[in-house]
Enzyme design. Structure first.
Site, PDB file in Angstrom:
ATOM      1  N   LYS A  51      40.518  41.039  37.252  1.00  8.45           N
ATOM      2  CA  LYS A  51      40.095  42.216  36.487  1.00  8.45           C
ATOM      3  C   LYS A  51      39.233  41.821  35.281  1.00  8.45           C
ATOM      4  O   LYS A  51      38.201  42.428  35.052  1.00  8.45           O
ATOM      5  CB  LYS A  51      41.319  43.008  35.982  1.00  8.45           C
ATOM      6  CG  LYS A  51      42.023  43.797  37.068  1.00  8.45           C
ATOM      7  CD  LYS A  51      42.973  44.836  36.472  1.00  8.45           C
ATOM      8  CE  LYS A  51      44.019  44.227  35.561  1.00  8.45           C
ATOM      9  NZ  LYS A  51      44.955  43.320  36.252  1.00  8.45           N
ATOM     10  N   ARG A  53      48.278  29.591  29.502  1.00 14.97           N
ATOM     11  CA  ARG A  53      48.900  30.729  28.803  1.00 14.97           C
ATOM     12  C   ARG A  53      50.371  30.796  29.193  1.00 14.97           C
ATOM     13  O   ARG A  53      50.701  30.606  30.361  1.00 14.97           O
ATOM     14  CB  ARG A  53      48.220  32.036  29.252  1.00 14.97           C
ATOM     15  CG  ARG A  53      47.077  32.475  28.372  1.00 14.97           C
ATOM     16  CD  ARG A  53      46.249  33.584  29.008  1.00 14.97           C
ATOM     17  NE  ARG A  53      47.013  34.745  29.482  1.00 14.97           N
ATOM     18  CZ  ARG A  53      46.450  35.831  30.001  1.00 14.97           C
ATOM     19  NH1 ARG A  53      45.125  35.915  30.107  1.00 14.97           N
ATOM     20  NH2 ARG A  53      47.180  36.832  30.408  1.00 14.97           N
ATOM     21  N   ARG A  79      55.625  38.877  36.292  1.00 13.09           N
ATOM     22  CA  ARG A  79      54.526  39.839  36.066  1.00 13.09           C
ATOM     23  C   ARG A  79      54.211  40.605  37.353  1.00 13.09           C
ATOM     24  O   ARG A  79      53.877  41.791  37.315  1.00 13.09           O
ATOM     25  CB  ARG A  79      53.271  39.116  35.572  1.00 13.09           C
ATOM     26  CG  ARG A  79      53.393  38.662  34.126  1.00 13.09           C
ATOM     27  CD  ARG A  79      52.291  37.698  33.761  1.00 13.09           C
ATOM     28  NE  ARG A  79      50.983  38.317  33.653  1.00 13.09           N
ATOM     29  CZ  ARG A  79      49.843  37.630  33.615  1.00 13.09           C
ATOM     30  NH1 ARG A  79      49.854  36.328  33.717  1.00 13.09           N
ATOM     31  NH2 ARG A  79      48.698  38.263  33.488  1.00 13.09           N
ATOM     32  N   ARG A 134      48.897  51.075  32.592  1.00  6.23           N
ATOM     33  CA  ARG A 134      49.694  50.113  33.345  1.00  6.23           C
ATOM     34  C   ARG A 134      50.919  50.784  33.963  1.00  6.23           C
ATOM     35  O   ARG A 134      51.690  50.142  34.646  1.00  6.23           O
ATOM     36  CB  ARG A 134      50.252  49.082  32.378  1.00  6.23           C
ATOM     37  CG  ARG A 134      49.587  47.761  32.124  1.00  6.23           C
ATOM     38  CD  ARG A 134      49.387  46.819  33.194  1.00  6.23           C
ATOM     39  NE  ARG A 134      49.545  45.430  32.849  1.00  6.23           N
ATOM     40  CZ  ARG A 134      48.650  44.642  32.283  1.00  6.23           C
ATOM     41  NH1 ARG A 134      47.503  45.125  31.883  1.00  6.23           N
ATOM     42  NH2 ARG A 134      48.897  43.368  32.116  1.00  6.23           N
ATOM     43  N   ARG A 160      45.040  28.690  36.146  1.00  3.75           N
ATOM     44  CA  ARG A 160      44.120  29.079  35.065  1.00  3.75           C
ATOM     45  C   ARG A 160      44.327  28.221  33.821  1.00  3.75           C
ATOM     46  O   ARG A 160      45.468  27.915  33.471  1.00  3.75           O
ATOM     47  CB  ARG A 160      44.398  30.530  34.665  1.00  3.75           C
ATOM     48  CG  ARG A 160      43.701  31.494  35.520  1.00  3.75           C
ATOM     49  CD  ARG A 160      43.489  32.841  35.027  1.00  3.75           C
ATOM     50  NE  ARG A 160      44.458  33.508  34.214  1.00  3.75           N
ATOM     51  CZ  ARG A 160      44.466  34.834  34.048  1.00  3.75           C
ATOM     52  NH1 ARG A 160      43.577  35.572  34.648  1.00  3.75           N
ATOM     53  NH2 ARG A 160      45.354  35.402  33.281  1.00  3.75           N
TER      54      ARG A 160
HETATM   55  P1  AMP Z   1      46.577  41.114  30.754  1.00  4.66           P
HETATM   56  O1  AMP Z   1      45.648  40.152  30.116  1.00  4.66           O
HETATM   57  O2  AMP Z   1      45.946  42.445  31.069  1.00  4.66           O
HETATM   58  O3  AMP Z   1      47.324  40.538  31.927  1.00  4.66           O
HETATM   59  O4  AMP Z   1      47.704  41.473  29.643  1.00  4.66           O
HETATM   60  C1  AMP Z   1      48.527  40.476  29.107  1.00  4.66           C
HETATM   61  C2  AMP Z   1      49.795  41.094  28.578  1.00  4.66           C
HETATM   62  O5  AMP Z   1      49.503  42.040  27.547  1.00  4.66           O
HETATM   63  C3  AMP Z   1      50.622  41.873  29.591  1.00  4.66           C
HETATM   64  O6  AMP Z   1      51.450  41.033  30.391  1.00  4.66           O
HETATM   65  C4  AMP Z   1      51.442  42.778  28.670  1.00  4.66           C
HETATM   66  O7  AMP Z   1      52.479  42.063  28.029  1.00  4.66           O
HETATM   67  C5  AMP Z   1      50.399  43.138  27.608  1.00  4.66           C
HETATM   68  N1  AMP Z   1      49.657  44.350  27.998  1.00  4.66           N
HETATM   69  C6  AMP Z   1      48.335  44.436  28.331  1.00  4.66           C
HETATM   70  N2  AMP Z   1      48.019  45.694  28.628  1.00  4.66           N
HETATM   71  C7  AMP Z   1      49.144  46.435  28.515  1.00  4.66           C
HETATM   72  C8  AMP Z   1      49.470  47.803  28.707  1.00  4.66           C
HETATM   73  N3  AMP Z   1      48.555  48.700  29.120  1.00  4.66           N
HETATM   74  N4  AMP Z   1      50.759  48.200  28.477  1.00  4.66           N
HETATM   75  C9  AMP Z   1      51.688  47.339  28.069  1.00  4.66           C
HETATM   76  N5  AMP Z   1      51.461  46.019  27.892  1.00  4.66           N
HETATM   77  C10 AMP Z   1      50.205  45.573  28.102  1.00  4.66           C
END
Ligand code: AMP
Length: 216
Positions: A13, A160, A171, A88, A127
């Site tokens: 994404k 990370r 996740r 989400r 990654r």
């Molecule tokens: P991502 O980089 O999109 O995978 O986001 C990393 C982390 O940020 C996720 O695993 C959540 O802990 C938090 N996060 C990102 N977007 C959201 C969202 N829309 N709602 C809740 N937590 C989020």
């Protein structure tokens, strides 16, 4: 174009969001990036979000929703945006509708990046992210010339916390339970476009742009 990107963690994404946003000349709004910037900056929001992120859990909706509401009200989002990582869950999708109604606009399309879970685990646990510039490399698919050193800026690379294999699995569970229902939600509203997100990055970008062009 008012666009939401959905797909499991590791579907690409973030990478596709950058190319798509540049192609359609709209700002990319990534909730994960905003949270990570707040964690690095040591802000109050960052401190609050960090424990959830490290565990691979979602940050509470009220925190995330307020952050997105503020960001969408900024002038650069007035003529369109790409949301990466939000909504989400179905509750957040309802909130997004509310925010957009208040702003007097409507969501255009939701792009679903489809990829199988085995591939996702391989992509994420390989990654390596640059501490300095944030660029994301991959030990197998896109390795830097020198192991653990960023080709772009010389910064040190790290894994990370949320890309560690056990967290990746968690996740994916969170995705299946909370985020996947969104796909049906948007399909039911006839707003969903699904593409195959496996294969070379450029091929996926081309598929995405072709699928989205009718909505531009
Ligand atoms: P991502 O980089 O999109 O995978 O986001 C990393 C982390 O940020 C996720 O695993 C959540 O802990 C938090 N996060 C990102 N977007 C959201 C969202 N829309 N709602 C809740 N937590 C989020």
């Amino acid at each position: 174009m008012r666009l939401v990107l959905v797909g499991p963690p590791g579907a690409g994404k973030g990478t596709q969001a950058e190319f798509i946003a540049a192609h359609f000349d709209i700002p990319k709004i990534s909730t994960g990036d905003i949270f990570r910037a707040n964690v690095s900056g040591g802000t109050e929001l960052g401190q609050l979000a960090k424990s959830y992120m490290d565990a691979g859990d979602l940050v509470p909706d009220e925190v995330t929703n307020a952050m997105v509401k503020d960001r969408l009200a900024e002038p650069d989002a007035a003529n369109g945006f790409l949301l990466d990582g939000f909504p989400r869950n179905v509750q957040q999708a309802g909130k997004l509708d509310e925010i957009l109604t208040e702003l007097g606009v409507a969501l255009g399309v939701v792009l679903d990046l489809e990829v199988d879970f085995d591939e996702v685990v391989k992509r994420l646990s390989g990654r390596r992210t640059c501490k300095q510039c944030g660029h994301v490399w991959h030990v197998e698919y896109d390795a830097p010339k020198v192991e653990d050193v960023c080709d772009k800026c010389g910064g040190a690379l790290f894994l990370r916390d949320d890309d560690k294999p056990e967290t990746v699995r968690h996740r994916l569970e969170v995705y299946s339970m909370q985020t996947e229902p969104l796909i049906e939600f948007y399909r039911g509203r006839d707003q969903l476009v699904t593409i195959d997100a496996q294969g070379a990055v450029e091929d996926v970008t081309e598929r995405a742009i072709t699928a989205l062009t009718p909505y531009a």
